[in-house]
Design a protein around this motif. Sequence first.
Motif, PDB file in Angstrom:
ATOM      1  N   LYS A   1      16.503  71.105  58.608  1.00  0.00           N
ATOM      2  CA  LYS A   1      15.049  71.207  58.735  1.00  0.00           C
ATOM      3  C   LYS A   1      14.728  72.041  59.968  1.00  0.00           C
ATOM      4  N   ASP A   2      13.499  72.523  60.041  1.00  0.00           N
ATOM      5  CA  ASP A   2      13.076  73.266  61.220  1.00  0.00           C
ATOM      6  C   ASP A   2      13.210  72.401  62.459  1.00  0.00           C
ATOM      7  N   GLY A   3      13.814  72.962  63.505  1.00  0.00           N
ATOM      8  CA  GLY A   3      13.964  72.233  64.752  1.00  0.00           C
ATOM      9  C   GLY A   3      15.195  71.357  64.817  1.00  0.00           C
ATOM     10  N   ASP A   4      15.868  71.185  63.682  1.00  0.00           N
ATOM     11  CA  ASP A   4      17.066  70.341  63.666  1.00  0.00           C
ATOM     12  C   ASP A   4      18.304  71.196  63.957  1.00  0.00           C
ATOM     13  N   SER A   5      19.388  70.526  64.369  1.00  0.00           N
ATOM     14  CA  SER A   5      20.647  71.227  64.637  1.00  0.00           C
ATOM     15  C   SER A   5      21.815  70.276  64.464  1.00  0.00           C
ATOM     16  N   VAL A   6      22.985  70.857  64.229  1.00  0.00           N
ATOM     17  CA  VAL A   6      24.194  70.039  64.094  1.00  0.00           C
ATOM     18  C   VAL A   6      24.655  69.621  65.489  1.00  0.00           C
ATOM     19  N   VAL A   7      25.037  68.332  65.632  1.00  0.00           N
ATOM     20  CA  VAL A   7      25.512  67.856  66.935  1.00  0.00           C
ATOM     21  C   VAL A   7      26.995  67.527  66.919  1.00  0.00           C
ATOM     22  N   SER A   8      27.535  67.150  65.741  1.00  0.00           N
ATOM     23  CA  SER A   8      28.960  66.809  65.697  1.00  0.00           C
ATOM     24  C   SER A   8      29.445  66.800  64.261  1.00  0.00           C
ATOM     25  N   ALA A   9      30.769  66.720  64.134  1.00  0.00           N
ATOM     26  CA  ALA A   9      31.388  66.665  62.811  1.00  0.00           C
ATOM     27  C   ALA A   9      32.638  65.800  62.893  1.00  0.00           C
ATOM     28  N   VAL A  10      33.016  65.224  61.754  1.00  0.00           N
ATOM     29  CA  VAL A  10      34.200  64.369  61.675  1.00  0.00           C
ATOM     30  C   VAL A  10      34.971  64.753  60.423  1.00  0.00           C
ATOM     31  N   MET A  11      36.284  64.956  60.554  1.00  0.00           N
ATOM     32  CA  MET A  11      37.127  65.157  59.373  1.00  0.00           C
ATOM     33  C   MET A  11      37.664  63.814  58.918  1.00  0.00           C
ATOM     34  N   LEU A  12      37.651  63.601  57.608  1.00  0.00           N
ATOM     35  CA  LEU A  12      37.976  62.286  57.041  1.00  0.00           C
ATOM     36  C   LEU A  12      39.263  62.346  56.243  1.00  0.00           C
ATOM     37  N   ASN A  13      40.097  61.315  56.461  1.00  0.00           N
ATOM     38  CA  ASN A  13      41.346  61.161  55.715  1.00  0.00           C
ATOM     39  C   ASN A  13      41.213  59.920  54.851  1.00  0.00           C
ATOM     40  N   PRO A  14      41.300  60.043  53.521  1.00  0.00           N
ATOM     41  CA  PRO A  14      41.085  58.876  52.635  1.00  0.00           C
ATOM     42  C   PRO A  14      42.115  57.763  52.837  1.00  0.00           C
ATOM     43  N   GLU A  15      43.269  58.118  53.407  1.00  0.00           N
ATOM     44  CA  GLU A  15      44.317  57.110  53.592  1.00  0.00           C
ATOM     45  C   GLU A  15      44.139  56.328  54.891  1.00  0.00           C
ATOM     46  N   VAL A  16      43.185  56.730  55.721  1.00  0.00           N
ATOM     47  CA  VAL A  16      42.945  56.047  56.991  1.00  0.00           C
ATOM     48  C   VAL A  16      41.568  55.396  56.945  1.00  0.00           C
ATOM     49  N   LYS A  17      41.510  54.086  57.257  1.00  0.00           N
ATOM     50  CA  LYS A  17      40.231  53.377  57.282  1.00  0.00           C
ATOM     51  C   LYS A  17      39.456  53.796  58.519  1.00  0.00           C
ATOM     52  N   GLN A  18      38.249  54.325  58.311  1.00  0.00           N
ATOM     53  CA  GLN A  18      37.456  54.836  59.414  1.00  0.00           C
ATOM     54  C   GLN A  18      36.028  54.319  59.347  1.00  0.00           C
TER      55      GLN A  18
END
Length: 811
Positions: free
Chosen positions: A689-706
Motif C-alpha cells: 500500500k502507499d506509505g508501506d514498506s517491507v521490514v523483514s523476511a523469514v525463510m521457512l523450512n517445513p521440517e522445522v517447527k517455527q
Amino acid sequence: MTPTERFQDLALEEVIGDRFGRYSKYIIQDRALPDARDGLKPVQRRILYAMYREGNTNDKAFRKSAKTVGNVIGNYHPHGDSSVYEAMVRLSQDWKIRHMLVEMHGNNGSMDGDSPAAMRYTEARLSAISSELLRDIDKRTVEFIPNFDDSDMEPTVLPARFPNLMVNGSTGISAGYATDIPPHALHEVLDAVLMRMDNPQATVDELMTVIQGPDFPTGGIIQGVDGIRKAYETGKGKIIVRSKAVIEPLKGGKEQIVVTEIPFEVNKATMIKKMDDLRFDRKLEGISEVRDESDRTGLRIVIELKKDVQATGILNYLYKNTDLQVSYNFNMVAIYKRRPTMMTLQSLLDAYIAHQKEIVTKRAEFDLQKANDRMHIVEGLIKALSILDKVIKTIRASKDKRDAKNNLIASFDFSEAQSEAIVSLQLYRLTNTDITDLRKEESDLKKLIEELTGILTSATKLKNVIKKELAGIRKQFAEPRRSVIEDKIEEITITREVMIPSEEVVVSVTKEGYVKRTSVRSHAASNGQDFAMKESDHLLFEGNLNTQHTVLIFTTAGNFVYQPINELPDIKWKDLGQHLSSIVPLEPNETILAVYPFENFNADASIVTVSKFGQVKRSALKDYHVQRYSRAIKTMNLKNGDEMVFAGLMTNETELFVATNHAYGVRFPLEEIPITGLRTSGVKGVNLKDGDSVVSAVMLNPEVKQDLILVTQRGAAKKMKLQEFETGSRAKRGVVMLRELKSNPHRVVAVVSSTGKDEVLLVTEKDIRLTIAVNNLKPVDRYSNGSFVIDEGTEGKVVAVYKKDEPGKEI
C-alpha cells in the motif's frame, strides 16, 4: 654576394610525412632491426668490425672498452658513446647472448639489472666464435661502403660463417616494426642448415626433427611445441618459459622451493622483490622467507615455506603471478634484401644459405685470382732459372732496373710481373733447392686452382665446401642444450587452500561494521568474555572458522563483500576490530545486514534477498565466488530510496514470509522466485500500500517447527503460529498481523522466526537494549496486538530487533 632566399609553399602534412618517412626508413634499415644474413644490427656489426680492424681478437690481450667505443664512434657510428657501450656490453653478457661475441673483463652488469662499470674500467676483446663471423672479410667476400665521413670503408654485412641470427636471436623496436627472435642451440641450427641444403623443400616438421626449438642462455623450461611450430611456419607464435624449480624437504616438516634457472630476459632482483611483496602484503601466506643465494657457481633462489603448506600450490601461484613463468612471443622480423620481412624458419635458413654461397663464391674468386697471379710468377721464375746464365747476362748488360725489365721482356718474352719478380730475386734463391721448391709450389698451385675452379663451376662442390666448414664450426663450438622443451603448456590451477596455511580462528563482525579474526589462543585466554566493542554496537556474527574459508558480508545498499578469512586483520579478542570501510569502500549510510561463512561455493544453494520496496530475488551461490574483491560487489539492483532489508542462505527452505511495516504478512513458495544473476533487481514479492514498506523476511523450512515473533515500534511483542498464515502467491498484499488502531497505531519493526528457546534483542531509539525470551511469550492470533515489553514513553520507540542465537542471520 648574399645567396638568394628561396621559399616553398608546401603542405605541413606533406613535409612531416616526408621527413618522418625518411627517419622511419633509416631506423628500420640501419638501427633497430637485424640483418637476416649475419643477424647483426649496424651498431653491433660496427663494434665487431672495429675490434677486428684494431687486432683486438681473442688470441690477443684485452683492451680498454673505452678505446673500442671511441674507435667505433670516430670511424663508423656517429652516435652517443653510451649507446655504443651498452650494445658492446650486451654482446658480452652470457645471460642475454647464447654464444658471447665479446669477452669482457670487469663488471659487465648482472641478471639483477645492475649497470655495468664505466667503459674506462672494463676491458674487452672479440670472442673465439665472433672470429667466425669476420673470417674471410679481407677477401672481398662482402660489400664495403664509405663510412659516414667518407674517410674509411665499412662492411654492409659480415661473412658470418655460422647462422648468428638464429643462434643468438635478436630483439628490437623500430617505426612500425618490432622483432623478437629467440636464441637457439648452435648444433641444432647448423643441423637444420645442413638438412635444408640437402633438401631445399624440407618442411617445418622435418626441420624440427633436428631443431627442437629455442635454447635460452638462462635455461628454463619451454612449454608449447605447437607455438614453436606456428612461429617457424608463420614468424609469429607464443610459448611459455618457466623457471626450473625443485621442492626440497627441510627439518620440522617444512619444505623449500629452490629455483636454479629463470626465464630469458627476466630481471632476477625484480622477480624476487615481487615474490617477497606477496609475502609481505599477505597475498601469499605460505611463504616465510625469500632469499637470493646466487653466487659465482650459479643461480639459486630459495623460497622457504611455512609448516604444513603445499609447496606445489605455492609454486603454481608464483608461476601464475610472478615472472617465475612468462610468455614469449615470436616476432621474427629481419632485414632481408633491404626490406623488413616477417621470416619463417625456412626463409631464415634459406637467407643464410644463399649468403654463404655468395661468401664462398667470392672467396673462391679472390683465392683463384691470387693463385693465378702467383702461378704466373712461379712459371716465370722457373723459366728464368732454366736459362739463368742468359738472364744474368741480360741483366748485367742493362743500365738500370727499368732497363733490365724491358730487356727481359724483349729478349725472353716475360711479362711485366714476371720480369719484376726476376729482377727482385735474391741471390740465395738461385740454388738447386729453390727450383725444387718452385716446382712443388707450381704443383700445389695447380691443385688449388683446379679445386677453386671446381667450386666456381660446380654447385655440388660449392655446397660440400659450405657443409664441411659448418661441420667444423659445429665440432668446435657446439654446447649442450640448456632449455628443456615440453610438448604441452601446463594449465595452472590455483586453490586458496594450497596458498594459505590452515589455521582455526574466531571471526567476529559487529553491527556497526567492525571485523577481525582472533587466534583460538587469544579467544580461549578470554573465555570468550570481554569482547571489545563500542557501547552502541552489538555482535552480529561470531564463528569458529578456518583461514582457508570465506565470509560474505551483505549490506543494506544491495552489495556484498567477499572477504577471505586469511585477509582479515589478526586482532586480539579484547581489542577493537578494524572497520569494514577500511578494507573495502562503503557508501555513507551503508550498514551490515547479514554475514555468512563458506568453506567453498560448490553447494547447491542460493542467496535470497528482499528490498524495502518489496522486491525479492534469488541468485545461485556459485555466482558469489569472485576473483576480484577489492570493492563491494552488487547483489541486488535497487531503485532510488530503496534498500536491502534481508539476505538469507537458502538450502532446505521452501517458503518465504515477508512482513511489512503496516502489519501485512505474505507467505509464498521460494520456487516462485526465479534464479537470476547478481546484477538484477529481482521480481515483485509484495504488493505494498502507499506509505508501506517491507521490514523483514523469514525463510521457512517445513521440517522445522517455527513460530513467528512480531515486535512493534511501541514496544509490543507477540508470538504467532505459522498456521495463522496460508501459503499463497507472491506479489499479494498479504493478511494483517495486528488489529488496526485509529490513534497511535502499531507499526511492525520486525518479524523473526523462533524454534522455541530463542532470545530476541530489542534496541530503542534511546539505545536501551532489552533481551526477551521467546518462551515467555504466549501464542496469540493474528488480530492481537500482543503485550508491551518496553515502555515507549520512558524508554523510547523500538528501532531494531535481532535474534541473539543466530548472529549470522539478521532478519
